[in-house]
Design a protein around this motif. Structure first.
Motif, short mmCIF file in Angstrom:
data_model
loop_
_atom_site.label_atom_id
_atom_site.label_comp_id
_atom_site.label_asym_id
_atom_site.label_seq_id
_atom_site.Cartn_x
_atom_site.Cartn_y
_atom_site.Cartn_z
N LEU A 1 111.99 141.21 32.19
CA LEU A 1 111.54 141.36 33.39
C LEU A 1 111.84 143.38 32.17
O LEU A 1 112.07 143.61 30.98
CB LEU A 1 113.13 141.19 33.82
CG LEU A 1 113.30 140.68 34.58
CD1 LEU A 1 114.76 140.76 35.27
CD2 LEU A 1 112.25 140.39 35.83
N ASP A 2 111.65 144.39 32.74
CA ASP A 2 111.47 145.55 32.84
C ASP A 2 112.84 145.73 33.42
O ASP A 2 113.43 146.07 34.42
CB ASP A 2 110.52 146.72 33.07
CG ASP A 2 109.13 146.10 32.71
OD1 ASP A 2 108.89 145.99 31.23
OD2 ASP A 2 108.23 145.55 34.18
N VAL A 3 113.28 146.66 32.50
CA VAL A 3 114.33 147.31 32.71
C VAL A 3 114.37 148.57 33.28
O VAL A 3 114.41 150.10 32.60
CB VAL A 3 115.68 146.98 32.11
CG1 VAL A 3 117.58 146.85 32.30
CG2 VAL A 3 115.68 145.52 32.18
N SER A 4 115.11 148.78 34.54
CA SER A 4 115.72 150.41 34.82
C SER A 4 116.68 150.26 34.34
O SER A 4 118.00 150.16 35.36
CB SER A 4 115.17 150.94 36.06
OG SER A 4 113.29 150.69 36.38
N GLN A 5 117.28 151.70 34.29
CA GLN A 5 119.22 152.37 34.34
C GLN A 5 119.08 153.67 35.00
O GLN A 5 119.25 154.47 34.56
CB GLN A 5 119.65 152.37 32.79
CG GLN A 5 120.69 152.16 32.60
CD GLN A 5 121.24 151.74 31.31
OE1 GLN A 5 120.33 150.88 30.41
NE2 GLN A 5 122.02 153.01 30.83
N LEU A 6 120.52 153.78 36.32
CA LEU A 6 120.96 154.84 36.80
C LEU A 6 122.15 154.96 35.91
O LEU A 6 123.19 154.18 35.98
CB LEU A 6 121.00 154.34 38.38
CG LEU A 6 120.03 154.76 39.15
CD1 LEU A 6 120.54 153.39 40.79
CD2 LEU A 6 119.26 155.53 39.17
#
Length: 846
Positions: free
Chosen positions: A591-596
């Motif tokens: 998966l590609d990971v996005s982080q808030l």
């Protein structure tokens, strides 16, 4: 005062020139430590020196380690770190922090190694290893035995023993060789008596000064042999016990005593104990050394010997002998990893690694063998995940459109929100938009602490699907959370004139029938639900996007069932459980990971405090004061896995105590997992509407309840929770502008337990907390479920082998860049195919 690192000097200026090699190493460590400290103090900015940047200096300096007497595996670590610092400038701040932490740990390990290194040159102990015993000579049955032979074909293994071995999954010789030791007893630490410490496994060479034997006064079938040994530094008592009918014979005991004449030199290996009478070793391994140049006959004294997990009827010694008898067959093991990679990473061949893991020559060869096997485990996993990702990209998916105008659903939604998006939310939304306009399906993981604004991102993504003519599914692990999401959507969606429905296990049949009809004809644009969305009657007209919240609580097969309901829809998974990088790479390497990584403005930091039993009154006074200010309180109890009845009983007891004794003047309500859905909703609704002051709950409130007016969370028996779980619970308060408190009540006097809880007191960084939690409790516990989809590793540890995992990830990428289908690496391809199901990846792509 220690001179601090000066960023204005170059690596050439920092060449250490102490008088000794030991001093040279310590000076080298000190210089690096000072450089790392300055970089941390400057906020991981890759500070510019006079000639070089910080990263360049450290990368060069790591390769200049004074390598005298340094273990090879430590040098390998330094080389890998040097490579990481070469790309330091392109890393995110979080990754820079991780690299510096790893570097500090490596320097600490080096320092400990140097401090703990004991000179053994004065101790004359000649050990003949298996390699010296013509070990690689094949036995007379070598033409019969092979790795694929059944264990019963081994000489001395009868049907009964073969049956017992089959009970632990051992059928073939290959199974035996793949059955790795669970631990090792290390007797390679040669010590003089004065240097031994209680709790150490040591080997001592000394002379016998006294020897006596006697029968136990309490047990007629137990005899005791006592030796007093002495070297130039001191003396120690050695005790051996002989049990059984034979030991009741005085003649037998005296015959044992005669084996150890006074004045003889012996080698002793065992665990040191200390009492008021001095140091001693009970039931050690003992061997008389005939002459100064003679080799020891024992295969364990002064050596590292393996310890295996066994079953009844198989003794440790017999099993070790069995393994040793077939170890020569490791020479038949073929390598799956290209030789150039092994040479570059300084890893042994697979056959050498398997030989050394069962029969380590010393701690260095054992560490290298383990590293080689762990590397292959991680490499296979990462190759599998990356191949799966590439296969996934070849699938067709809905190509959604992004309308950058005020009439678009997303723009309308964002305009009616009473707040502006944070820069982190804007960044993540952009990342998602760039994915969903492609023809290949999105697979993205969105991580963010409780309250960071993931739901807004999810709704925006769902609206993008709807405005492009598709439907969206929003899936949650519990009915409480699903209902919370549904209510959030209903707050905004009616203004956009869209039909949103909720489908859970408790949805009435008549309502369910209408929902399914609206879904199949396209009238319902967004469906929120729990596991009920997996059921076969649920048919979407055009499913374009699936959002999965707290995704690690679902199995891979469950998610696949939903994804199969559409033309390979886009997938956005979300979690408020901060997942350490090692777990993210293992579970979500495809998966590609996005982080808030930014909380909305106006949040007041939560004050976290440890509360012992004697501080309970302080906690109650604080709660009373907050309620009088108009705020509300959570009191949380741990789940009791062993007994649901016990868990319910504990919750009822606390509720009764608080409502009738301590806070009788306030309204106290109880929420627990055994309540019916409508009962839970009633309690939560009362709390949301401020009809109750205190909510006593098990961890069902961990996710899904958003009450900005709640200002105190009291967590009972907090030492029974994981750190990541406590951090999530803590996120339920501090959602308004008022000062909030998280009180961690504990009764455990264990020092380690208290240290673990103090991590919460000192840190609000969810990812830092989860990394520490991983080390304390292991990956399954960090994720809060045994059904987390974690692969089973034979040796690899996600807590301890983070550097090897990163290395394997990089090598997997490099391999697939040069050989996308692994056509030139047929053995790797074969192993991946064999392990595809074992690694719990499944045949579907999401």
């Amino acid at each position: 005062m220690v001179e601090r690192y000066n960023p204005n000097i170059s690596s050439n200026d920092l060449t250490a020139t102490p008088d000794s090699k030991s001093g040279e190493l310590l000076a080298w460590i000190r210089s690096l430590q000072q450089a790392l400290t300055v970089e941390v103090d400057h906020g991981f900015t890759d500070i510019q020196g006079r000639k070089n940047k910080f990263s360049s200096f450290v990368s060069d300096y790591l390769l200049k380690c004074p390598s005298l007497d340094i273990p090879e595996y430590e040098l390998c670590k330094l080389k890998e770190l040097a490579f990481e610092f070469k790309i330091y400038s392109s890393m995110s701040t979080d990754r820079r922090r991780r690299i510096i932490v790893q570097t500090r740990q490596s320097l600490h390990d080096l320092h400990k190694y140097k401090e703990g290194a004991e000179t053994t040159k004065l101790l004359n102990l000649k050990i003949k290893k298996s390699q010296d015993l013509n070990f690689n000579k094949k036995s007379s049955s070598s033409d019969i035995l092979s790795l694929e032979s059944q264990i019963s074909a081994i000489k001395g293994v009868g049907p009964k023993q073969a049956e017992k071995l089959s009970g632990i999954g051992l059928f073939f010789i290959r199974d035996l060789i793949n059955y790795f030791p669970r631990d090792y007893v290390d007797y390679t630490s040669l010590k003089t008596i004065d240097k031994t410490q209680s709790g150490q496994n040591v080997t001592i060479v000394a002379k016998i000064r006294r020897c006596s034997s006697f029968k136990s006064p309490k047990n007629p079938n137990l005899s005791i042999l006592e030796l007093f040994i002495k070297d130039k530094t001191g003396g120690m008592k050695i005790t051996r016990f002989f049990a059984g009918r034979r030991s009741s014979s005085i003649a037998y005991v005296k015959s044992q005593q005669s084996l150890y004449p006074v004045g003889a030199t012996i080698a002793v290996s065992g665990l040191v104990k200390e009492s008021r009478y001095g140091k001693s070793i009970n039931d050690p391994l003992i061997e008389i050394i005939d002459t100064p140049n003679s080799y020891l006959k024992s295969r364990t004294i002064g050596q590292i010997f393996p310890v295996y997990s066994l079953t009844d009827g198989i003794t440790a010694d017999k099993f070790r002998d069995l393994i040793q008898s077939i170890l020569y067959l490791t020479s038949d093991i073929k390598d799956s990893i290209p030789i150039d990679i092994l040479n570059r990473l300084d890893l042994p061949s697979k056959k050498d690694a398997f030989f050394q893991i069962h029969n380590p020559q010393n701690s260095k060869t054992l560490a290298k063998a383990r590293r080689r096997i762990v590397f292959e485990e991680f490499l296979l996993l990462q190759l599998s995940l990356l191949l799966r990702r590439e296969l996934h990209k070849k699938c067709n998916s809905p190509q959604l459109s992004i309308e950058q105008n005020s009439n678009g659903l997303v723009e309308k939604f964002l305009s009616i929100l009473p707040f502006s998006l944070t820069s982190a939310q804007k960044r993540v939304l952009k990342e998602i938009e760039l994915d969903i306009v492609k023809s290949e399906p999105m697979s993205r993981l969105l991580q963010g602490d409780v309250g960071s604004g993931k739901t807004v991102i999810a709704i925006s993504a769902l609206l993008t699907a709807v405005q492009s003519g598709w439907q969206g599914a929003f899936m949650a692990p519990t009915e409480v959370l699903a209902r919370q999401h549904y209510q959030t959507l209903n707050k905004w969606i009616p203004q956009l004139e869209l039909n949103v429905d909720l489908l859970t296990g408790s949805t009435p049949k008549s309502r369910r029938k209408q929902i399914l009809a609206d879904l199949s004809n396209g009238a319902t644009k967004i469906l929120v639900g729990t596991h009920a969305l997996f059921e076969d009657p649920v048919v979407f007209e055009r499913l374009g996007l699936v959002v999965v919240d707290e995704q690690h609580r679902f199995g891979v097969k469950q998610r696949n069932k939903l994804l199969n309901k559409g033309l390979q829809p886009h997938l956005l998974t979300m979690t408020a459980t901060p997942i350490p990088r090692t777990l993210a790479l293992t579970l979500h390497g495809d998966l590609d990971v996005s982080q808030l990584d930014e909380l909305p403005p106006g949040r007041t930091p939560i004050s976290t405090q440890l509360i012992s039993p004697k501080d309970k009154q302080y906690a109650y006074d604080l709660i009373r004061g907050e309620i009088n200010k108009g705020h509300q309180i959570y009191v949380v109890l741990p789940l009791i896995e062993e007994s649901e009845k016990l868990e319910l009983s504990a919750a009822v007891d606390v509720y009764h105590q608080l409502s009738t004794e301590i806070f009788s003047e306030f309204t106290v309500e109880l929420l627990h997992g055994k309540m019916k859905s409508h009962e839970k909703q009633e309690v939560i609704k009362n709390f949301l509407n401020k009809k109750s002051d205190i909510l006593v709950s098990t961890t069902v409130i961990e996710v899904g309840v958003d009450v900005p007016n709640a200002s105190v969370m009291l967590i009972e028996n907090s030492d029974r929770f994981g750190l990541a779980q406590l951090h999530q619970l803590r996120g339920r308060v501090g959602r308004g502008a008022s000062k909030s408190y998280c009180l961690l009540s504990h009764q455990n006097k264990n020092k380690l337990s208290r240290q673990r809880l103090e991590v919460l007191v000192n840190s609000n960084d969810g990812f830092e907390i989860s990394e520490i939690d991983l080390r304390f409790r292991g990956p399954g516990q960090v994720l809060g479920t045994k059904q987390s989809g974690l692969p089973d590793f034979a040796l690899a540890s996600l807590a301890e082998d983070t550097d090897v995992l990163e290395l394997a990830r990089n090598e997997a990428r490099n391999l697939l860049d040069s050989d996308p289908q692994l056509k030139n690496n047929s053995m790797l391809r074969m192993l991946i195919k064999a392990k595809w199901d074992k690694l719990k990846i499944g045949n579907k792509l999401n």
